[in-house]
Design an enzyme around this catalytic site. Structure first.
Site, PDB file in Angstrom:
ATOM      1  N   HIS A  16      -1.820   6.751   4.509  1.00 47.97           N
ATOM      2  CA  HIS A  16      -0.803   5.702   4.721  1.00 47.97           C
ATOM      3  C   HIS A  16       0.573   6.090   4.190  1.00 47.97           C
ATOM      4  O   HIS A  16       1.332   5.260   3.709  1.00 47.97           O
ATOM      5  CB  HIS A  16      -1.267   4.380   4.074  1.00 47.97           C
ATOM      6  CG  HIS A  16      -0.681   3.175   4.754  1.00 47.97           C
ATOM      7  ND1 HIS A  16      -0.783   1.900   4.239  1.00 47.97           N
ATOM      8  CD2 HIS A  16       0.007   3.044   5.921  1.00 47.97           C
ATOM      9  CE1 HIS A  16      -0.191   1.035   5.031  1.00 47.97           C
ATOM     10  NE2 HIS A  16       0.305   1.709   6.069  1.00 47.97           N
ATOM     11  N   CYS A  38       0.789  -1.237   0.000  1.00 48.27           N
ATOM     12  CA  CYS A  38       0.000   0.000   0.000  1.00 48.27           C
ATOM     13  C   CYS A  38       0.823   1.290   0.000  1.00 48.27           C
ATOM     14  O   CYS A  38       0.684   2.124  -0.906  1.00 48.27           O
ATOM     15  CB  CYS A  38      -0.949  -0.003   1.195  1.00 48.27           C
ATOM     16  SG  CYS A  38      -2.215  -1.301   1.107  1.00 48.27           S
TER      17      CYS A  38
END
Length: 452
Positions: free
Chosen positions: A136, A80
């Site tokens: 993130h 990610c």
């Protein structure tokens, strides 16, 4: 110079200035809005337009009909944070300082602030910039969205959240993770999907008379698999975990349809470029019940560099400006969107070295060739990261893992495949073609040398 001459001179200067600024204003008005939608853990063929037979995605299928669909689009990484760093900087994640995942903890830094993001490039050119959804890429003020070029931000900073409590439950202690412009907020019990649609539409409405860039990083279909009741009912007879996964994907598709409808209702669709892409392949982690997604003919999944980890669905649409209902088979990488947007929107590129190449020629013509002679990926740091070189149909994997198979550790240190006739990466040709192994390892060495 007498008074009359001086007045005429000043009048001429003012006229020239007005003409100059009028030209700048006209140039800015000609630039398109950009909506960049990044899904999370979506399988390589998990859209109807990519051949899925058990999945309803009418809005994204319609977007593909109104634009272009890539068949050889690769993520910048199979994890990610790294994928997002590559997308936003136009640099392969190891060059951008994010070879793996960033910790989902307050006070932990992420992508270096020395990196230049798409948002910073666009903001410099006068775009309104907004982030909605997952981040993130850092959990400190300077590495959160508002410190990386976004004027507005709404969403969660870590890797995932429960979509109703907005808590991060991956590891303890459980912690709340919902933020607006760097300030923690609470919207307990509200479905995060609905909240994202609300925020994205509000950003578009607020900037409808301007030129805007919206980065909508949807946290779907990343676990937890929490599709709406409507779609759970549709897939109730489908074997699990596919049923839960499909419900989540169709929920996402419906949300995207709401955003496109908003753009249409405001009458700005023809001046809005929309890009949709997954961050990498589907998850086979325990928290997603070991699968749910579909890589189709490809080997691997999220967390590894086989095709199923890197090859992603990707759609781009700009009515009246791009061809419609066409397919592009050229090799492309997520880092390419940075220079592509710079060219498409007539923006100045930053001075940093980019790994991405503009896809504008490919967008305009199916006969254009890929700008990539060779590509290098690396997942993770340390002494033995996973890595891949792809060149002219050949692919060499170093320290490979296959996260779609358990156990995932492989004995081979090198796997050489020819994707032209082995798309499933089933035959290791390393012993048969040692010269090709050597050639591709030199590509890796050259890339690593460029980092120094």
């Amino acid at each position: 110079m007498n008074g009359l001459s001086h007045s005429l001179f000043r009048f001429a200067l003012v006229g020239l200035s007005l003409g100059f600024f009028s030209s700048l204003s006209s140039r800015a008005a000609d630039r398109p809005n950009v909506i960049l939608i990044y899904s999370d853990d979506q399988g390589s063929i998990d859209l109807g337009c990519y051949g899925s037979k058990d999945l309803q995605t009418p809005h994204l299928d319609r977007l593909a009909e109104k634009g272009l669909r890539f068949t050889r689009m690769y993520s910048p990484s199979a994890i990610c944070s790294a994928s997002r760093a590559g997308l936003l900087t136009g640099r392969m994640p190891v060059r951008a300082g994010v070879p793996g995942n960033v910790p989902s903890l307050k006070g932990k830094k992420g992508m270096p602030t020395s990196e230049v993001t798409i948002a910073e490039m666009m903001r410099e050119a006068g775009y309104a910039t907004g982030h909605v959804g997952k981040w993130h890429l850092g959990y400190t003020p300077e590495t959160m969205p508002n410190g990386q070029g976004f004027q507005t931000s709404y969403g969660h900073m870590g890797g995932c959240i429960d979509n109703y409590s907005h808590f991060f439950y991956w590891n303890g202690p459980n912690r709340h993770d919902l933020w607006r412009n760097g300030t923690e907020i609470w919207e307990d019990g509200e479905f995060f999907g609905d909240l994202m649609v609300r925020e994205a539409n509000a950003f578009i409405e607020a900037n409808k008379a301007k030129t805007f860039f919206l980065y909508w990083a949807i946290n779907f279909p990343h676990y937890p698999l929490q599709g709406t009741a409507k779609w759970r009912e549709v897939y109730k007879n489908l074997e699990e975990p596919r049923g839960m996964y499909n419900a989540f994907v169709s929920t996402m598709d419906e949300m995207i349809g709401e955003i496109i409808a908003k753009v249409d209702a405001l009458g700005i669709r023809e001046n809005t470029l929309i890009i949709f892409q997954s961050d990498h392949g589907h998850s086979t982690e325990e928290r997603t019940f070991w699968s749910g997604g579909n890589p189709g003919p490809y080997r691997g999944a999220k967390g590894c560099l086989f095709e199923g980890g890197l090859r992603v669905p990707s759609i781009v649409s700009h009515p009246g400006k791009l061809p419609e209902n066409e397919v592009r088979d050229q090799l492309a990488v997520g880092v390419d969107w940075f220079p592509t947007l710079a060219e498409w929107c007539d923006l100045s590129l930053p001075g940093k070295k980019l790994d991405g190449k503009s896809l504008v020629p490919i967008l305009k013509s199916a006969s254009a060739t890929t700008p990539h002679k060779e590509v290098y990926w690396q997942l993770g740091g340390g002494k033995q990261p996973q890595w891949v070189v792809q060149k002219e149909g050949w692919k060499l994997l170093g320290n490979p893992r296959d996260t779609n198979r358990r156990p995932s550790d492989l004995k081979e240190e090198r796997i050489l495949v020819n994707l032209t006739n082995d798309i499933g990466e089933t035959k290791n040709l390393a012993e048969q073609h040692p010269e090709k192994v050597t050639e591709l390892e030199k590509v890796r060495t050259a890339f690593l040398d460029s980092l120094k």
